[in-house]
Design an enzyme around this catalytic site. Structure first.
Site, PDB file in Angstrom:
ATOM      1  N   LEU A 109      94.199   5.108  53.562  1.00 55.25           N
ATOM      2  CA  LEU A 109      94.410   3.742  53.097  1.00 55.25           C
ATOM      3  C   LEU A 109      93.438   2.760  53.732  1.00 55.25           C
ATOM      4  O   LEU A 109      93.155   1.702  53.181  1.00 55.25           O
ATOM      5  CB  LEU A 109      95.847   3.289  53.417  1.00 55.25           C
TER       6      LEU A 109
ATOM      7  N   PHE B 256      91.653   0.977  65.971  1.00 56.31           N
ATOM      8  CA  PHE B 256      92.415   1.944  66.751  1.00 56.31           C
ATOM      9  C   PHE B 256      92.707   3.228  66.007  1.00 56.31           C
ATOM     10  O   PHE B 256      93.426   4.075  66.486  1.00 56.31           O
ATOM     11  CB  PHE B 256      93.736   1.322  67.200  1.00 56.31           C
ATOM     12  N   GLY B 257      92.200   3.372  64.801  1.00 57.78           N
ATOM     13  CA  GLY B 257      92.453   4.613  64.094  1.00 57.78           C
ATOM     14  C   GLY B 257      92.513   4.416  62.601  1.00 57.78           C
ATOM     15  O   GLY B 257      92.094   3.393  62.066  1.00 57.78           O
TER      16      GLY B 257
ATOM     17  N   VAL C 199      94.740   4.831  58.820  1.00 55.70           N
ATOM     18  CA  VAL C 199      96.067   4.782  58.209  1.00 55.70           C
ATOM     19  C   VAL C 199      96.046   5.596  56.928  1.00 55.70           C
ATOM     20  O   VAL C 199      95.134   5.475  56.098  1.00 55.70           O
ATOM     21  CB  VAL C 199      96.491   3.332  57.919  1.00 55.70           C
TER      22      VAL C 199
ATOM     23  N   LYS D 195     100.024   5.525  60.721  1.00 54.09           N
ATOM     24  CA  LYS D 195      98.914   4.993  61.514  1.00 54.09           C
ATOM     25  C   LYS D 195      98.594   6.016  62.614  1.00 54.09           C
ATOM     26  O   LYS D 195      99.345   6.193  63.553  1.00 54.09           O
ATOM     27  CB  LYS D 195      99.308   3.642  62.118  1.00 54.09           C
TER      28      LYS D 195
ATOM     29  N   ASP E 212      97.834 -11.600  67.500  1.00 58.23           N
ATOM     30  CA  ASP E 212      96.769 -11.172  66.577  1.00 58.23           C
ATOM     31  C   ASP E 212      97.160 -11.438  65.129  1.00 58.23           C
ATOM     32  O   ASP E 212      97.000 -10.579  64.264  1.00 58.23           O
ATOM     33  CB  ASP E 212      96.445  -9.697  66.778  1.00 58.23           C
TER      34      ASP E 212
END
Length: 846
Positions: free
Chosen positions: A533, A538-539, A541, A555, A652
């Site tokens: 997606l 951080f990675g 999804v 995630k 954030d």
């Protein structure tokens, strides 16, 4: 306006403070009084019977705070006699003839021999007059420094007044004024709004104290109640905690046999403050900021949807913790389940089992409530104990509920209960009556829960010990086998050890499901590229689907990610404890070795940025939908700041962290950088600044200092982006090096805010509302945190309940386009994606 061109003999008390003269000075003033037509101009604060106040002349209080004279409202031709702040423009605090305006400038004011003030026109017709309670030998009208216009004896040292304007408030309550009832004289002191900004006549909203069992303040629109403060319990109004929990005013409530009223005084005597009922019906307490030349809203009475009268109907409890905002009391169900499902709880709730006044009926306790309204409420001050109060209610079949307070005694309710609110802190304990069958069922359920819990706890200990034993045995066998095959002692499979300890990492969140990596791999087809997606700092999804059909978003943190166990567990702990319709829902997590995954509800429309900044999708967001998104983000943020079980600073907030569901409703996501605040904690400092440049407040970006106002700054950026359709992190004005904030500020100063509006929002009927949102956005992004409003006030501003002060220049108004700073490059790169993960900036604060 000019002062009266005369001098006047000083009088005792307050006037003597202004004119502390010697006998020679007194003689001089008498002499001066003879030569009224001289060029000497002295502003005075009294009118004796020998003088009149004409249109164009004014009285000025001795300390130069208040001024009395004639004025014309904006867009009006009528003339009124009023009192205003001498050195603060456009704020009228009292109007004499608010319902009888003069039509020309021939009006004048005089005091007759009987001690009454008369307002007449040039033809001698009386438009307004006072009715003094006594006569004086030498009456004068005197404008006091408090803003009170009084009739008194000239040379008396007494502060006794035969009439005073403070007894006839309009829309404004000043320090020292009363709001309530005089039981001995049958006088009431109420506030009523202006009709509109051009007409000070008594308007549609009235704010008054009512004796309904216990005294409470009620705001009405006509005869309809729109807000109530909650009952006075002998200590405070439970629905108005802000009145007692602030550092600006000292609230005073008098409750005795002759008087019941509220008044207040400023803690700092130099403060200029007022309480006002606006034409829109909002109730605000405001203080004047002389440096900024604007009014600060300290308290807004109607701060959220739960302050709307009877928002959840009979026996419904309004709470900011739930997705709907309403829930039924225990042992009650919605009267109209279909309407309730469609977010219309106005029909309220009904009992699961009706009362029949049989033996065995009793009560259950509800905590932290604003005490409800009801057709009939009785107070028995002689009954102080909760047990006595319970028996008194139980003895009357019509008694629906009771509460016991130390100061006010026993309170009992008769008839349907409504306008109930639940607080996360404070509130009153309350006992609702239930049928015997409901109480018996509750006792059985409680015993069953205890038995099952004890059994499960024992089984859980045994099973956990057995699982850990099996994992260790499997690990040992694997290590032994590997050693035999390879001839080494390296541990290449630490999965069992990690899984055995993962439950302890979750702290007090045992209810959060923990998935194994194989199940998530199956759900995402082995984390196949076709299910990807998006990707963030951080990675990645992935979309997934469980065998039962439930769609999820997984995630998966990169092993090289900067987000370590601390941030990962922070997100798990924070979001698993939060529940709100405008927050993304965490389904579970996975911790196996270096593998860390978060499982969220799947939201098909991805992030707000994927619509807002995509020319092809932008048209799907008309103004109604954008405003709905703005309000949803605001409600979710307010929940984090004030109404959740935890006080959370997100740190954030940005467009890509606002996910959209099927109906484009917003949900705040990504809590990896969120910070939980303690009950009395207002701000915190950090050396590790994380977030996305372009959304970070200046005090956070430069000094590592963050608070609720840091999220407010980010919300302001979001608001301006939603209105303009422009991304703040990549906006640059083509003529000048201006950021989106700088461009908005430039347009504000040019009175051309319409140029900021997204051309796709072409409906003229919404322009006023859009411009209001831009105004609110500018207030949110002011340079200093203390200048920014709170989220509760922001929502009131957006709903046109709270007034809009003038903004000051925002932070970050210029953009350095000549160099690519570390801030900007990281901000831009992170904004290239739209999913539920953090954009990360890590640098040392000063």
């Amino acid at each position: 306006m000019l002062g009266i061109m005369t001098c006047i003999i000083p009088i005792p008390n307050e006037t003597r403070i202004c004119n502390n003269l010697s006998m020679k000075g007194l003689a001089f003033l008498i002499f001066c009084n003879i030569f009224i037509l001289s060029d000497i101009t002295i502003a005075i604060d009294i009118i004796p019977t020998s003088q009149s106040l004409y249109d164009g002349d004014t009285l000025v209080s001795c300390g130069q705070t208040f001024e009395l004279g004639f004025f014309t409202p904006v867009n009006s031709k009528n003339r009124y006699l009023g009192i205003w702040y001498k050195n603060i423009p456009d704020i009228i605090v009292w109007v004499a003839n608010r319902n009888s305006p003069l039509t020309d400038t021939s009006g004048f004011l005089k005091i007759n021999d009987k001690g009454n003030i008369l307002l007449l026109n040039g033809n001698g017709s009386v438009f307004w007059s006072t009715s003094s309670s006594r006569t004086w030998a030498n009456p004068i009208a005197h404008l006091l420094e408090s803003g009170n216009f009084v009739i008194r004896e000239w040379f008396s040292n007494s502060e006794s007044y035969s009439w005073q304007s403070f007894d006839y408030p309009c829309d404004t309550l000043l320090p020292g004024m009363k709001l309530g009832l005089s039981l001995s004289t049958k006088r009431s002191w109420n506030l009523s709004s202006w009709i509109d900004d051009s007409d000070p006549s008594s308007g549609g909203f009235t704010y008054s104290l009512e004796q309904h069992g216990l005294p409470e303040f009620v705001l009405r629109k006509g005869s309809k109640i729109v807000y109530r403060s909650g009952s006075w319990d002998g200590v405070q109004f439970r629905g108005l905690p802000e009145l007692t929990n602030n550092f600006v005013i000292n609230p005073i409530f008098i409750y005795n046999a002759s008087d019941v009223y509220f008044t207040f005084e400023n803690i700092d005597k130099s403060t200029i403050s007022r309480f006002v009922v606006n034409v829109s019906g909002s109730l605000d307490y405001l203080t004047w900021n002389g440096k900024q030349r604007g009014w600060n809203c300290i308290v807004t009475m109607m701060k959220d949807i739960c302050d709307n009268y009877a928002e959840c109907g009979a026996y419904g409890v309004c709470t900011m913790n739930g997705s709907l905002g309403c829930k039924c009391m225990k042992k009650f169900t919605p009267r109209s389940p279909q309407d309730w499902h469609n977010f219309d709880p106005s029909a309220g709730c009904v009992r699961n089992s009706p009362l029949n006044c049989s033996h065995g009926e009793g009560f259950i306790k509800l905590k932290g409530l604003k005490l409800p309204d009801s057709p009939n409420i009785l107070v028995n001050e002689s009954v102080k104990s909760a047990e006595e109060c319970k028996m008194e209610c139980l003895a009357n079949c019509s008694c629906m509920a009771y509460a016991a307070t130390k100061m006010s005694g026993c309170i009992t309710w008769f008839g349907d209960l409504t306008d109930i609110r639940e607080y996360t802190e404070g509130g009153q304990d309350f006992y609702i009556r239930l049928a015997a069958s409901e109480l018996d069922k509750q006792k059985k359920d409680t015993r069953l829960i205890i038995i099952i819990s004890a059994a499960l706890t024992g089984m859980g200990i045994v099973v956990s010990a057995l699982i850990c034993f099996l994992w260790r045995w499997r690990k040992k066998n694997k290590e032994k086998k590997k050693t035999e095959e390879v001839g080494t002692d390296h541990n290449i499979d630490n999965e069992p050890s990690e899984k055995c300890t993962s439950s302890s990492m979750l702290g007090d969140n045992p209810e959060l499901p923990i998935f194994d990596s194989e199940k998530l791999a199956t759900a995402t087809n082995g984390f196949h590229l076709s299910n990807k997606l998006g990707k963030g700092g951080f990675g990645t999804v992935y979309k997934g689907k469980f065998p039962n059909g439930q769609e999820i978003a997984v995630k998966r943190l990169s092993k090289s990610s900067g987000q370590g166990s601390e941030e990962f567990m922070n997100e798990v702990v924070v979001i698993s404890k939060l529940q709100h319709r405008n927050l993304v829902k965490l389904v579970g997590c996975c911790i196996e070795g270096e593998e860390k995954m978060l499982v969220y509800e799947y939201l098909p429309n991805k992030g707000l940025d994927s619509f807002l900044f995509d020319p092809k999708k932008q048209s799907l967001l008309d103004w109604r939908k954008r405003f709905q998104i703005i309000e949803g983000i605001g409600r979710g943020t307010l929940y984090l700041h004030r109404d959740s079980r935890l006080r959370v600073i997100h740190r954030d907030l940005k467009a890509s962290n606002i996910l959209l569901d099927e109906e484009l409703n917003p949900k705040i996501s990504d809590f990896g950088m969120a910070r939980i605040f303690g009950g009395n904690e207002l701000q915190a400092d950090t050396l590790r600044v994380v977030g996305t440049y372009g959304y970070m407040s200046p005090e956070y970006a430069m000094d590592g200092r963050f608070s609720e106002k840091s999220d407010v700054f980010s919300f302001g950026i979001l608001l301006l982006e939603i209105v303009s359709g422009k991304r703040n992190t990549s906006f640059s004005h083509h003529e000048q090096h201006l950021s989106l904030l700088g461009y908005a500020w430039k347009l504000w100063n040019e009175d051309n805010l319409s140029a900021l509006i997204d051309p796709g929002l072409s409906e003229p009927c919404f322009e006023e509302e859009i411009l209001r949102c831009i105004h609110v956005g500018l207030l949110c992004v002011q340079d200093f945190a203390e200048d920014r409003p709170t989220m509760s006030i922001i929502l009131s501003m957006l709903s046109e309940i709270a007034p809009l002060p003038l903004p000051k220049q925002p932070a970050f108004t210029e953009r350095q386009v000549s160099s690519s700073s570390d801030y900007e490059s990281r901000g831009k790169s992170s904004e290239a994606y739209s999913m539920n993960y953090i954009s990360y900036t890590d640098f040392q604060g000063r």
